[in-house]
Design a protein around this motif. Structure first.
Motif, mmCIF file in Angstrom:
data_model
loop_
_atom_site.group_PDB
_atom_site.id
_atom_site.type_symbol
_atom_site.label_atom_id
_atom_site.label_comp_id
_atom_site.label_asym_id
_atom_site.label_seq_id
_atom_site.Cartn_x
_atom_site.Cartn_y
_atom_site.Cartn_z
ATOM 1 N N PHE A 35 0.887 -1.577 -0.289
ATOM 2 C CA PHE A 35 0.167 0.074 -0.155
ATOM 3 C C PHE A 35 1.104 1.195 0.071
ATOM 4 N N LYS A 36 1.919 1.250 0.669
ATOM 5 C CA LYS A 36 3.024 2.244 0.198
ATOM 6 C C LYS A 36 3.176 2.744 -1.020
ATOM 7 N N THR A 37 3.056 2.168 -2.037
ATOM 8 C CA THR A 37 3.668 2.407 -3.256
ATOM 9 C C THR A 37 2.611 2.120 -3.983
ATOM 10 N N MET A 38 1.230 1.756 -3.699
ATOM 11 C CA MET A 38 0.404 1.681 -4.717
ATOM 12 C C MET A 38 -0.371 2.864 -4.411
ATOM 13 N N ASN A 39 -0.413 3.956 -5.458
ATOM 14 C CA ASN A 39 -1.263 4.958 -5.777
ATOM 15 C C ASN A 39 -2.891 5.649 -6.475
ATOM 16 N N ALA A 40 -3.033 6.109 -6.535
ATOM 17 C CA ALA A 40 -4.794 6.279 -6.469
ATOM 18 C C ALA A 40 -4.414 7.843 -6.776
ATOM 19 N N VAL A 41 -5.426 8.407 -7.787
ATOM 20 C CA VAL A 41 -5.700 10.017 -8.304
ATOM 21 C C VAL A 41 -6.945 10.531 -7.968
ATOM 22 N N GLY A 42 -6.488 11.445 -7.379
ATOM 23 C CA GLY A 42 -8.079 12.078 -7.369
ATOM 24 C C GLY A 42 -8.091 13.751 -8.453
ATOM 25 N N GLU A 43 -9.227 14.046 -8.907
ATOM 26 C CA GLU A 43 -9.253 14.765 -9.254
ATOM 27 C C GLU A 43 -10.027 16.008 -8.526
ATOM 28 N N ALA A 44 -10.150 17.766 -9.437
ATOM 29 C CA ALA A 44 -10.832 18.839 -9.332
ATOM 30 C C ALA A 44 -11.088 18.964 -10.406
ATOM 31 N N THR A 50 -4.452 17.860 -10.768
ATOM 32 C CA THR A 50 -4.788 16.492 -9.868
ATOM 33 C C THR A 50 -3.940 15.552 -8.879
ATOM 34 N N ALA A 51 -4.212 15.448 -8.593
ATOM 35 C CA ALA A 51 -3.542 14.857 -6.917
ATOM 36 C C ALA A 51 -3.432 13.724 -6.604
ATOM 37 N N THR A 52 -2.217 13.036 -6.528
ATOM 38 C CA THR A 52 -1.758 11.019 -6.476
ATOM 39 C C THR A 52 -1.160 11.335 -5.270
ATOM 40 N N CYS A 53 -2.165 10.186 -4.626
ATOM 41 C CA CYS A 53 -1.373 9.933 -3.115
ATOM 42 C C CYS A 53 -1.090 8.124 -3.215
ATOM 43 N N THR A 54 -0.684 7.313 -2.215
ATOM 44 C CA THR A 54 -0.580 6.314 -1.886
ATOM 45 C C THR A 54 -1.855 5.749 -1.424
ATOM 46 N N LEU A 55 -1.715 4.506 -1.097
ATOM 47 C CA LEU A 55 -2.820 3.554 -1.047
ATOM 48 C C LEU A 55 -2.541 4.337 1.198
ATOM 49 N N GLU A 56 -1.807 4.463 1.181
ATOM 50 C CA GLU A 56 -1.694 4.672 3.118
ATOM 51 C C GLU A 56 -2.262 6.661 3.265
ATOM 52 N N GLY A 57 -2.427 7.016 2.012
ATOM 53 C CA GLY A 57 -2.684 8.281 1.878
ATOM 54 C C GLY A 57 -1.849 9.507 1.902
ATOM 55 N N ASP A 58 -0.806 9.326 1.934
ATOM 56 C CA ASP A 58 0.286 10.127 1.601
ATOM 57 C C ASP A 58 0.435 11.039 0.342
ATOM 58 N N LEU A 59 0.400 12.204 0.455
ATOM 59 C CA LEU A 59 0.039 12.872 -0.980
ATOM 60 C C LEU A 59 0.879 12.557 -1.637
ATOM 61 N N LYS A 60 1.425 12.831 -2.660
ATOM 62 C CA LYS A 60 2.904 12.132 -3.510
ATOM 63 C C LYS A 60 3.221 12.927 -4.806
ATOM 64 N N ALA A 61 2.134 13.728 -5.189
ATOM 65 C CA ALA A 61 1.746 14.712 -5.702
ATOM 66 C C ALA A 61 1.141 15.642 -6.439
ATOM 67 N N LEU A 62 0.813 16.469 -7.080
ATOM 68 C CA LEU A 62 -0.188 17.669 -7.250
ATOM 69 C C LEU A 62 0.231 18.035 -8.047
ATOM 70 N N GLU A 63 -0.293 17.937 -9.395
ATOM 71 C CA GLU A 63 -0.593 18.792 -10.563
ATOM 72 C C GLU A 63 -1.487 19.854 -10.735
#
Length: 117
Positions: A35-44, A50-63
């Motif tokens: 879960f620390k390396t799997m990502n989910a991408v959200g958008e608005a 767009t925001a990318t975070c790990t399945l643990e909820g840690d924010l990794k990227a913001l575009e």
């Protein structure tokens, strides 16, 4: 000889159960580590943020699409950023839950089972 044990049959079954429990615990731990390396991408804003975070909820990227950088739209941009992060975190939590359900089902356990592991 103690009656009712049927030799070591009862103990053998217990040993099998313990081994299965250890294997299951190992698989759960392995999945949780992933879960620390799997990502989910959200958008608005229809993908403007767009925001990318790990399945643990840690924010990794913001575009952020440069088209929204208008000083008069500061509050809108901030709201879009927060919405994208929240969307990514929700998607991460949902995917994490789906991954755990898939593991439980593969082990022959109820999908909604809550293990203290």
């Amino acid at each position: 000889m103690i009656k009712g044990l049927g030799g070591l049959g009862g103990l053998g079954d217990m040993a099998k159960m313990m081994k299965a429990a250890q294997e299951m615990q190992g698989k759960v731990a392995e999945l949780q580590e992933s879960f620390k390396t799997m990502n989910a991408v959200g958008e608005a804003g229809a993908g403007l943020v767009t925001a990318t975070c790990t399945l643990e909820g840690d924010l990794k990227a913001l575009e952020i699409d440069p088209s929204i950088f208008d000083p008069s739209q500061k509050e809108v941009v901030e709201d879009l950023i927060l919405a994208a992060i929240k969307d990514a975190q929700k998607k991460a939590a949902d995917r994490k839950q789906d991954e755990m359900k898939r593991l439980y089902e593969s082990l022959g356990l109820p999908a909604d089972m809550k293990l203290p592991i």
